[in-house]
Design a protein around this motif. Structure first.
Motif, PDB file in Angstrom:
ATOM      1  N   LEU A   1      39.228  87.423  43.447  1.00 24.07           N
ATOM      2  CA  LEU A   1      38.504  88.168  42.423  1.00 24.07           C
ATOM      3  C   LEU A   1      39.126  89.534  42.186  1.00 24.07           C
ATOM      4  CD1 LEU A   1      34.797  87.445  43.466  1.00 24.07           C
ATOM      5  CD2 LEU A   1      35.974  86.566  41.437  1.00 24.07           C
ATOM      6  N   HIS A   2      39.844  90.025  43.174  1.00 27.70           N
ATOM      7  CA  HIS A   2      40.405  91.369  43.083  1.00 27.70           C
ATOM      8  C   HIS A   2      41.826  91.302  42.555  1.00 27.70           C
ATOM      9  CE1 HIS A   2      36.927  92.722  45.373  1.00 27.70           C
ATOM     10  NE2 HIS A   2      37.165  91.756  46.233  1.00 27.70           N
ATOM     11  N   GLN A   3      42.143  92.182  41.628  1.00 26.62           N
ATOM     12  CA  GLN A   3      43.481  92.193  41.049  1.00 26.62           C
ATOM     13  C   GLN A   3      44.531  92.625  42.064  1.00 26.62           C
ATOM     14  OE1 GLN A   3      43.347  94.626  37.556  1.00 26.62           O
ATOM     15  NE2 GLN A   3      42.258  93.099  36.335  1.00 26.62           N
ATOM     16  N   SER A   4      44.147  93.544  42.941  1.00 28.20           N
ATOM     17  CA  SER A   4      45.077  93.994  43.970  1.00 28.20           C
ATOM     18  C   SER A   4      44.811  93.239  45.264  1.00 28.20           C
ATOM     19  CB  SER A   4      44.922  95.504  44.214  1.00 28.20           C
ATOM     20  OG  SER A   4      43.604  95.796  44.608  1.00 28.20           O
ATOM     21  N   ARG A   5      45.779  93.269  46.155  1.00 24.94           N
ATOM     22  CA  ARG A   5      45.636  92.604  47.436  1.00 24.94           C
ATOM     23  C   ARG A   5      44.622  93.356  48.296  1.00 24.94           C
ATOM     24  NH1 ARG A   5      51.406  92.222  50.029  1.00 24.94           N
ATOM     25  NH2 ARG A   5      50.185  91.150  51.630  1.00 24.94           N
ATOM     26  N   PRO A   6      43.985  92.662  49.228  1.00 25.58           N
ATOM     27  CA  PRO A   6      43.086  93.357  50.156  1.00 25.58           C
ATOM     28  C   PRO A   6      43.851  94.426  50.925  1.00 25.58           C
ATOM     29  CG  PRO A   6      42.876  90.975  50.357  1.00 25.58           C
ATOM     30  CD  PRO A   6      44.062  91.229  49.499  1.00 25.58           C
ATOM     31  N   PRO A   7      43.175  95.475  51.369  1.00 26.51           N
ATOM     32  CA  PRO A   7      43.872  96.532  52.101  1.00 26.51           C
ATOM     33  C   PRO A   7      44.619  95.971  53.297  1.00 26.51           C
ATOM     34  CG  PRO A   7      41.627  97.180  51.585  1.00 26.51           C
ATOM     35  CD  PRO A   7      41.738  95.741  51.234  1.00 26.51           C
ATOM     36  N   ARG A   8      45.856  96.395  53.469  1.00 24.63           N
ATOM     37  CA  ARG A   8      46.653  96.009  54.619  1.00 24.63           C
ATOM     38  C   ARG A   8      47.112  97.287  55.302  1.00 24.63           C
ATOM     39  NH1 ARG A   8      48.048  90.630  53.804  1.00 24.63           N
ATOM     40  NH2 ARG A   8      48.426  90.602  56.052  1.00 24.63           N
TER      41      ARG A   8
ATOM     42  N   TYR B   1      20.958  95.607  58.867  1.00 24.16           N
ATOM     43  CA  TYR B   1      21.166  94.285  58.284  1.00 24.16           C
ATOM     44  C   TYR B   1      21.915  94.429  56.964  1.00 24.16           C
ATOM     45  CZ  TYR B   1      17.804  92.629  61.726  1.00 24.16           C
ATOM     46  OH  TYR B   1      17.160  92.337  62.906  1.00 24.16           O
ATOM     47  N   GLN B   2      22.821  93.479  56.719  1.00 23.98           N
ATOM     48  CA  GLN B   2      23.645  93.558  55.518  1.00 23.98           C
ATOM     49  C   GLN B   2      24.083  92.162  55.104  1.00 23.98           C
ATOM     50  OE1 GLN B   2      27.515  95.482  56.018  1.00 23.98           O
ATOM     51  NE2 GLN B   2      27.216  96.549  54.084  1.00 23.98           N
ATOM     52  N   PHE B   3      24.059  91.901  53.779  1.00 21.85           N
ATOM     53  CA  PHE B   3      24.595  90.655  53.268  1.00 21.85           C
ATOM     54  C   PHE B   3      26.121  90.752  53.222  1.00 21.85           C
ATOM     55  CE2 PHE B   3      20.321  89.856  51.423  1.00 21.85           C
ATOM     56  CZ  PHE B   3      20.153  88.557  51.875  1.00 21.85           C
ATOM     57  N   GLN B   4      26.800  89.733  53.744  1.00 16.82           N
ATOM     58  CA  GLN B   4      28.251  89.672  53.720  1.00 16.82           C
ATOM     59  C   GLN B   4      28.673  88.281  53.292  1.00 16.82           C
ATOM     60  OE1 GLN B   4      29.762  90.739  57.592  1.00 16.82           O
ATOM     61  NE2 GLN B   4      28.980  92.837  57.489  1.00 16.82           N
ATOM     62  N   THR B   5      29.837  88.188  52.634  1.00 18.91           N
ATOM     63  CA  THR B   5      30.354  86.873  52.277  1.00 18.91           C
ATOM     64  C   THR B   5      30.692  86.112  53.554  1.00 18.91           C
ATOM     65  OG1 THR B   5      32.597  87.765  52.090  1.00 18.91           O
ATOM     66  CG2 THR B   5      31.286  87.639  50.073  1.00 18.91           C
ATOM     67  N   HIS B   6      30.488  84.817  53.514  1.00 21.34           N
ATOM     68  CA  HIS B   6      30.816  83.988  54.678  1.00 21.34           C
ATOM     69  C   HIS B   6      32.337  83.983  54.875  1.00 21.34           C
ATOM     70  CE1 HIS B   6      31.075  80.626  57.444  1.00 21.34           C
ATOM     71  NE2 HIS B   6      29.753  80.639  57.552  1.00 21.34           N
ATOM     72  N   PRO B   7      32.811  84.150  56.109  1.00 26.34           N
ATOM     73  CA  PRO B   7      34.261  84.190  56.344  1.00 26.34           C
ATOM     74  C   PRO B   7      35.005  82.991  55.765  1.00 26.34           C
ATOM     75  CG  PRO B   7      33.087  84.838  58.325  1.00 26.34           C
ATOM     76  CD  PRO B   7      32.037  84.368  57.352  1.00 26.34           C
ATOM     77  N   ASP B   8      34.367  81.822  55.715  1.00 26.03           N
ATOM     78  CA  ASP B   8      35.039  80.639  55.192  1.00 26.03           C
ATOM     79  C   ASP B   8      35.380  80.762  53.713  1.00 26.03           C
ATOM     80  OD1 ASP B   8      34.801  79.520  57.677  1.00 26.03           O
ATOM     81  OD2 ASP B   8      33.143  78.176  57.166  1.00 26.03           O
ATOM     82  N   THR B   9      34.691  81.656  53.003  1.00 21.84           N
ATOM     83  CA  THR B   9      34.917  81.789  51.559  1.00 21.84           C
ATOM     84  C   THR B   9      35.922  82.892  51.218  1.00 21.84           C
ATOM     85  OG1 THR B   9      33.157  83.440  51.176  1.00 21.84           O
ATOM     86  CG2 THR B   9      32.519  81.101  51.195  1.00 21.84           C
ATOM     87  N   ASN B  10      36.357  83.668  52.211  1.00 17.05           N
ATOM     88  CA  ASN B  10      37.180  84.844  51.927  1.00 17.05           C
ATOM     89  C   ASN B  10      38.459  84.557  51.140  1.00 17.05           C
ATOM     90  OD1 ASN B  10      35.312  86.495  53.086  1.00 17.05           O
ATOM     91  ND2 ASN B  10      36.406  86.779  55.005  1.00 17.05           N
ATOM     92  N   PRO B  11      39.208  83.464  51.422  1.00 17.81           N
ATOM     93  CA  PRO B  11      40.430  83.229  50.633  1.00 17.81           C
ATOM     94  C   PRO B  11      40.176  83.144  49.139  1.00 17.81           C
ATOM     95  CG  PRO B  11      40.406  81.844  52.591  1.00 17.81           C
ATOM     96  CD  PRO B  11      39.043  82.472  52.498  1.00 17.81           C
ATOM     97  N   TRP B  12      39.009  82.644  48.744  1.00 19.98           N
ATOM     98  CA  TRP B  12      38.680  82.526  47.309  1.00 19.98           C
ATOM     99  C   TRP B  12      38.081  83.822  46.777  1.00 19.98           C
ATOM    100  CZ3 TRP B  12      38.059  78.833  51.006  1.00 19.98           C
ATOM    101  CH2 TRP B  12      38.780  77.643  50.827  1.00 19.98           C
ATOM    102  N   VAL B  13      37.268  84.479  47.585  1.00 19.04           N
ATOM    103  CA  VAL B  13      36.661  85.736  47.148  1.00 19.04           C
ATOM    104  C   VAL B  13      37.730  86.785  46.900  1.00 19.04           C
ATOM    105  CG1 VAL B  13      35.120  87.627  47.827  1.00 19.04           C
ATOM    106  CG2 VAL B  13      34.469  85.261  48.304  1.00 19.04           C
TER     107      VAL B  13
END
Length: 211
Positions: A83-90, A68-80
């Motif tokens: 928070l990061h200065q760099s882009r998400p890993p691509r 079991y693990q807490f994860q951010t809801h997918p609907d919030t990902n564009p805003w979350v």
């Protein structure tokens, strides 16, 4: 909810928030002294209650990767992501296609991956997937040279929200499937900025035993 159950819920909630990876029921039981360890049924009841409580929040409790693990809801990902200065890993298409082949064909050797993709596989692609802890060497194939066999990891399951490999979408034989579709089934963007150079004929420097 009794006082003891409420205390157990708070302990489990805190442990899951503090953990860096998914925690199984057995791992949660080991947080307690033997004589005070709650039973599996009690813990599963608390986990079920937490899943209900967090179902409509910005984070949710997910049963994934055997724990079991807490994860951010997918609907919030564009805003979350902001928070990061760099882009998400691509990742390059080579990385995604290689991961898809290993996920569906595993265990697979380097040469088997190359046969399916039709191009030479660079060492950088396997290094990217290994560094992300999505694949690992799971054995050696009993053929001349004993090439490494690659399979996916618990971290792969957790990242892609899977509890087991059985939850991968059913596909035809890998050799018959479109590789772009295979990568799309893993729900990550293809054709974006690469973490490893796209390979081509003559660019590979295979390591001994990778076959």
């Amino acid at each position: 909810m009794t006082e003891d159950t409420d205390k157990l819920r708070r302990i489990v909630e805190a442990a899951l928030f503090a953990a860096q990876e998914a925690l199984s029921v057995a791992q949660l039981q080991r947080l307690f002294d033997d004589e005070a360890a709650p039973g599996r049924a009690s813990l599963e009841g608390v986990l079920s209650k937490l899943q209900e409580e967090y179902a409509d929040r910005g984070v949710r409790l997910v049963d994934t990767g055997g724990g079991y693990q807490f994860q951010t809801h997918p609907d919030t990902n564009p805003w979350v992501y902001r928070l990061h200065q760099s882009r998400p890993p691509r990742f390059s298409r080579a990385v995604l296609e290689t991961l898809a082949i290993i996920a569906y064909r595993q265990p697979a050797t380097r040469s088997e991956i190359e046969d399916i993709r039709g191009v030479t596989l660079s060492s950088g692609v396997l290094k990217t997937l290994t560094d992300r802890q999505w694949i690992q060497v799971v054995g050696r194939k009993d053929v001349p040279g004993r090439p490494s066999l690659y399979g996916t990891t618990k971290q792969f399951l957790s990242y892609f929200g899977l509890n087991s490999l059985d939850e991968l979408p059913p596909l035809k034989e890998v050799e018959e499937a479109d590789l772009a579709s295979l990568a799309a089934h893993l729900d990550i963007a293809a054709g974006a900025e690469s973490e490893a150079p796209e390979e081509g004929p003559g660019t590979s420097s295979p390591e001994a035993g990778d076959g």
